[in-house]
Design a protein around this motif. Structure first.
Motif, PDB file in Angstrom:
ATOM      1  N   LEU A   1       5.887 -19.387  10.215  1.00  0.00           N
ATOM      2  CA  LEU A   1       4.531 -19.821   9.871  1.00  0.00           C
ATOM      3  C   LEU A   1       4.463 -20.447   8.478  1.00  0.00           C
ATOM      4  CD1 LEU A   1       2.465 -16.795  11.262  1.00  0.00           C
ATOM      5  CD2 LEU A   1       3.041 -18.946  12.399  1.00  0.00           C
ATOM      6  N   ASP A   2       5.597 -20.512   7.789  1.00  0.00           N
ATOM      7  CA  ASP A   2       5.659 -21.098   6.437  1.00  0.00           C
ATOM      8  C   ASP A   2       4.655 -20.450   5.488  1.00  0.00           C
ATOM      9  OD1 ASP A   2       7.700 -22.925   7.113  1.00  0.00           O
ATOM     10  OD2 ASP A   2       6.231 -24.293   7.986  1.00  0.00           O
ATOM     11  N   GLN A   3       4.628 -19.134   5.476  1.00  0.00           N
ATOM     12  CA  GLN A   3       3.724 -18.394   4.585  1.00  0.00           C
ATOM     13  C   GLN A   3       4.353 -18.300   3.197  1.00  0.00           C
ATOM     14  OE1 GLN A   3       0.753 -17.645   6.280  1.00  0.00           O
ATOM     15  NE2 GLN A   3       1.107 -15.692   7.323  1.00  0.00           N
ATOM     16  N   THR A   4       3.558 -18.518   2.145  1.00  0.00           N
ATOM     17  CA  THR A   4       4.121 -18.590   0.792  1.00  0.00           C
ATOM     18  C   THR A   4       3.352 -17.803  -0.261  1.00  0.00           C
ATOM     19  OG1 THR A   4       2.856 -20.621   0.339  1.00  0.00           O
ATOM     20  CG2 THR A   4       5.102 -20.887   1.225  1.00  0.00           C
ATOM     21  N   GLU A   5       2.226 -17.180   0.096  1.00  0.00           N
ATOM     22  CA  GLU A   5       1.435 -16.456  -0.901  1.00  0.00           C
ATOM     23  C   GLU A   5       2.197 -15.240  -1.425  1.00  0.00           C
ATOM     24  OE1 GLU A   5      -1.506 -16.746  -2.378  1.00  0.00           O
ATOM     25  OE2 GLU A   5      -2.317 -18.505  -1.330  1.00  0.00           O
ATOM     26  N   SER A   6       1.965 -14.907  -2.692  1.00  0.00           N
ATOM     27  CA  SER A   6       2.471 -13.659  -3.245  1.00  0.00           C
ATOM     28  C   SER A   6       1.585 -12.499  -2.797  1.00  0.00           C
ATOM     29  CB  SER A   6       2.491 -13.718  -4.774  1.00  0.00           C
ATOM     30  OG  SER A   6       3.412 -14.693  -5.226  1.00  0.00           O
ATOM     31  N   LEU A   7       2.146 -11.305  -2.823  1.00  0.00           N
ATOM     32  CA  LEU A   7       1.348 -10.129  -2.479  1.00  0.00           C
ATOM     33  C   LEU A   7       0.141 -10.029  -3.397  1.00  0.00           C
ATOM     34  CD1 LEU A   7       3.880  -7.204  -1.908  1.00  0.00           C
ATOM     35  CD2 LEU A   7       2.149  -7.979  -0.288  1.00  0.00           C
ATOM     36  N   PRO A   8      -1.020  -9.706  -2.868  1.00  0.00           N
ATOM     37  CA  PRO A   8      -2.169  -9.449  -3.738  1.00  0.00           C
ATOM     38  C   PRO A   8      -1.860  -8.312  -4.711  1.00  0.00           C
ATOM     39  CG  PRO A   8      -2.864  -9.623  -1.448  1.00  0.00           C
ATOM     40  CD  PRO A   8      -1.364  -9.597  -1.438  1.00  0.00           C
ATOM     41  N   GLU A   9      -2.444  -8.371  -5.880  1.00  0.00           N
ATOM     42  CA  GLU A   9      -2.219  -7.340  -6.896  1.00  0.00           C
ATOM     43  C   GLU A   9      -2.539  -5.938  -6.379  1.00  0.00           C
ATOM     44  OE1 GLU A   9      -1.111  -7.188 -10.287  1.00  0.00           O
ATOM     45  OE2 GLU A   9      -0.153  -8.945  -9.406  1.00  0.00           O
ATOM     46  N   ALA A  10      -3.444  -5.862  -5.417  1.00  0.00           N
ATOM     47  CA  ALA A  10      -3.862  -4.555  -4.894  1.00  0.00           C
ATOM     48  C   ALA A  10      -2.707  -3.782  -4.279  1.00  0.00           C
ATOM     49  CB  ALA A  10      -4.981  -4.729  -3.868  1.00  0.00           C
ATOM     50  N   TYR A  11      -1.673  -4.469  -3.786  1.00  0.00           N
ATOM     51  CA  TYR A  11      -0.523  -3.772  -3.210  1.00  0.00           C
ATOM     52  C   TYR A  11       0.269  -3.019  -4.275  1.00  0.00           C
ATOM     53  CZ  TYR A  11      -1.024  -5.799   1.439  1.00  0.00           C
ATOM     54  OH  TYR A  11      -1.480  -6.129   2.703  1.00  0.00           O
ATOM     55  N   TRP A  12       0.121  -3.434  -5.513  1.00  0.00           N
ATOM     56  CA  TRP A  12       0.822  -2.765  -6.607  1.00  0.00           C
ATOM     57  C   TRP A  12      -0.073  -1.766  -7.331  1.00  0.00           C
ATOM     58  CZ3 TRP A  12       5.758  -3.434  -6.101  1.00  0.00           C
ATOM     59  CH2 TRP A  12       6.255  -4.625  -5.571  1.00  0.00           C
ATOM     60  N   THR A  13      -1.350  -2.066  -7.427  1.00  0.00           N
ATOM     61  CA  THR A  13      -2.249  -1.210  -8.201  1.00  0.00           C
ATOM     62  C   THR A  13      -3.064  -0.251  -7.339  1.00  0.00           C
ATOM     63  OG1 THR A  13      -4.101  -2.779  -8.095  1.00  0.00           O
ATOM     64  CG2 THR A  13      -2.498  -3.074  -9.893  1.00  0.00           C
ATOM     65  N   GLY A  14      -3.296  -0.634  -6.080  1.00  0.00           N
ATOM     66  CA  GLY A  14      -4.198   0.144  -5.242  1.00  0.00           C
ATOM     67  C   GLY A  14      -5.653  -0.045  -5.609  1.00  0.00           C
ATOM     68  N   GLU A  15      -5.909  -0.892  -6.600  1.00  0.00           N
ATOM     69  CA  GLU A  15      -7.277  -1.087  -7.089  1.00  0.00           C
ATOM     70  C   GLU A  15      -7.932  -2.235  -6.327  1.00  0.00           C
ATOM     71  OE1 GLU A  15      -7.005  -1.664 -11.275  1.00  0.00           O
ATOM     72  OE2 GLU A  15      -6.182   0.346 -11.641  1.00  0.00           O
ATOM     73  N   THR A  16      -8.781  -1.886  -5.396  1.00  0.00           N
ATOM     74  CA  THR A  16      -9.494  -2.862  -4.579  1.00  0.00           C
ATOM     75  C   THR A  16     -10.712  -2.197  -3.983  1.00  0.00           C
ATOM     76  OG1 THR A  16      -9.397  -4.168  -2.538  1.00  0.00           O
ATOM     77  CG2 THR A  16      -7.910  -2.291  -2.679  1.00  0.00           C
ATOM     78  N   ASP A  17     -11.768  -2.982  -3.767  1.00  0.00           N
ATOM     79  CA  ASP A  17     -12.965  -2.464  -3.099  1.00  0.00           C
ATOM     80  C   ASP A  17     -12.779  -2.348  -1.592  1.00  0.00           C
ATOM     81  OD1 ASP A  17     -14.386  -2.187  -5.449  1.00  0.00           O
ATOM     82  OD2 ASP A  17     -15.271  -4.183  -5.355  1.00  0.00           O
ATOM     83  N   MET A  18     -11.655  -2.855  -1.081  1.00  0.00           N
ATOM     84  CA  MET A  18     -11.359  -2.690   0.343  1.00  0.00           C
ATOM     85  C   MET A  18     -10.883  -1.252   0.575  1.00  0.00           C
ATOM     86  SD  MET A  18      -9.350  -6.204   1.354  1.00  0.00           S
ATOM     87  CE  MET A  18      -9.225  -5.677   3.075  1.00  0.00           C
TER      88      MET A  18
END
Length: 500
Positions: free
Chosen positions: A321-338
């Protein structure tokens, strides 16, 4: 001849140990700095190795145990003391590992004989005979084949209970007043406490928690058997019904928590499925729970090992699928409103573990529709989970979770927020509205999902079981698509900024 035992081969029943009482073990520390591995993963491997060393010595084996930066340095020490020694090793399942180790031994004047790895239920020859020349594989067909061949959970020629698969009975959400059983705890002894202290000092950049009371994993054969007994006696009965559920504040629910122990060799795959089947035959566990667990071990674990083996090295670099985005910061910090993402990342950070639905339908699903590079997601899973090895994560994350190849799946495991809402209580307390697709507080899953389908339409529209989804895609007008794309772009920017 000396038997070389690796850190994921800690079985007293392994064939090489039945033929020689001289053993080499090398505790190599340098690999722990290649990635910021979860400290509980490092503790688990090193502590289990040291306990296995002690158990072998108690059984009369002569064990050479070397602590070194690399296998090469460890072999230098070994061959300085025992030049020309011939070694025998069970072939590691990770791609090319056996040959690399053979070269290291040869460079030091020894020889290394690789023998079949007997810590799996099925052999490469068995899978190859079943698969033939195929280059795409489907787990359900393999799963049924193995059960027929082994007799596991079979009544004569028929599956126990009359059905091969009880997925339809394994999608319940617990009632509000339900509480899961306590997680079994194995108090660290002096050996494990020494390892915890060593890991804290040696790997200051490790990602994850190693709080004094957080390490609960079995590190000995005796503890592993106790963990299996606990699962069968306490957790198995309700495992099936709630195996796909997610509950706020609960990281384990009724899951077995045995994957890391099996992958280390402390428990055997046939041993754990036999224990579960025995519970069913005694009337102590329902068929949907037992079949669900058997499928995880006999089906998925074995299947992934063989798909990985036959599909490497191309599988590791797949990205159809040619995906190129970096992981969102939330994967490292756990800080997200999700709420769902915060819970899942928190479980990994605190315990080195999240169960299979959190892995597939939250962590991988969100990364997939967000557009994350499959190799970056694979590295995160590899470093973060106590049960992760290359042969495990690569097919699961690159193949199944990222749909970077169709080698083992005919469709992507992608969904909107509706799936999370159905299978969890996360959405009720979330800052985002799962009922909304566009607008400022719309659930990020929703716009990303539709944008993902539209973006990759040329690849996905013709794949299996995607027809219904594309009938919905076709009903959206230009104005709706403009709003969806705007919201998806905004979500990705929030992910990059660490403000999701």
């Amino acid at each position: 001849m000396t038997v070389w035992i690796l850190g994921d081969q800690l079985s007293h029943e392994s064939v090489p140990l039945q033929h020689d009482d001289h053993v080499l073990m090398i505790e190599a520390h340098g690999f722990g700095e290649r990635l910021p591995y979860h400290p509980q993963k490092l503790v688990l491997v090193f502590a289990a190795m040291r306990h296995f060393r002690d158990e072998l010595r108690e059984r009369g084996y002569e064990v050479t145990y070397i602590e070194a930066e690399t296998f090469g340095e460890g072999l230098d020490q070994f061959y300085d003391a025992a030049p020309g020694t011939d070694l025998v090793l069970m072939d590691p399942p990770s791609h090319g590992a056996g040959e690399r180790l053979r070269e290291l031994v040869a460079e030091r004047g020894g020889s290394l004989t690789l023998v079949e790895n007997d810590l799996f239920l099925t052999t490469p020859d068995e899978f190859d005979a079943w698969a033939g020349d195929a280059d795409t594989y489907r787990q359900e067909n393999w799963y049924r084949h193995v059960r027929r061949e082994t007799g596991i959970l079979m009544d004569g020629n028929d599956p126990a209970g009359g059905e091969w698969n009880y997925d339809d009975e394994n999608r319940e959400t617990p009632p509000d007043d339900w509480s899961p059983p306590e997680v079994p705890r194995f108090e660290p002894d002096e050996v494990t406490r020494e390892v915890i202290a060593f890991v804290r000092e040696r790997y200051p950049d490790a990602w994850g928690s190693i709080a004094d009371d957080s390490f609960v994993w079995p590190v000995t054969r005796e503890q592993a058997v106790a963990a299996l007994d606990h699962f069968v006696e306490v957790r198995l009965r309700e495992f099936g019904a709630y195996q796909d559920a997610m509950v706020e504040g609960e990281w384990a629910l009724c899951h077995s928590l045995l994957s890391a122990t099996i992958n280390l060799g402390l428990l055997g795959p046939r041993e754990v499925v036999d224990a579960a089947e025995d519970a069913y035959r005694r009337g102590d566990a329902p068929i949907n729970s037992v079949e669900g667990f058997v499928r995880q071990v006999v089906g998925w674990r074995e299947f992934m090992r063989h798909v990985y083996r036959r599909s490497m090295p191309e599988l590791a670099q797949a990205n159809q699928l040619d995906q190129t985005e970096s992981l969102p910061e939330a994967y490292w910090t756990g800080e997200t409103d999700m709420n769902c993402l915060s819970e899942a990342v928190g479980h990994v950070y605190d315990h080195g573990y999240a169960h299979h639905i959190e892995r597939l339908m939250v962590l991988a699903n969100f990364a997939l529709i967000y557009g994350v590079d499959p190799q970056e997601l694979d590295r995160w899973f590899h470093l973060g989970f106590v049960d992760a090895y290359d042969w495990v994560t690569t097919p699961n994350v690159v193949g199944m979770g990222s749909f970077a190849t169709d080698v083992l799946s005919s469709k992507p495991y992608a969904s909107s927020g509706n799936y999370v809402n159905k299978m969890s209580d996360y959405c009720a307390d979330c800052e985002y509205a799962v009922s909304k697709t566009t607008g400022e507080n719309a659930c990020p899953f929703n716009a990303l999902y539709w944008d993902f389908l539209k973006e990759h339409e040329s690849v996905l529209r013709g794949t299996g079981r995607m027809g219904l989804m594309y009938s919905h895609v076709d009903r959206k007008d230009d104005e709706e698509w403009d709003a969806i794309r705007a919201r998806a772009a905004a979500v990705r920017q929030l992910g990059r900024d660490g403000t999701l």
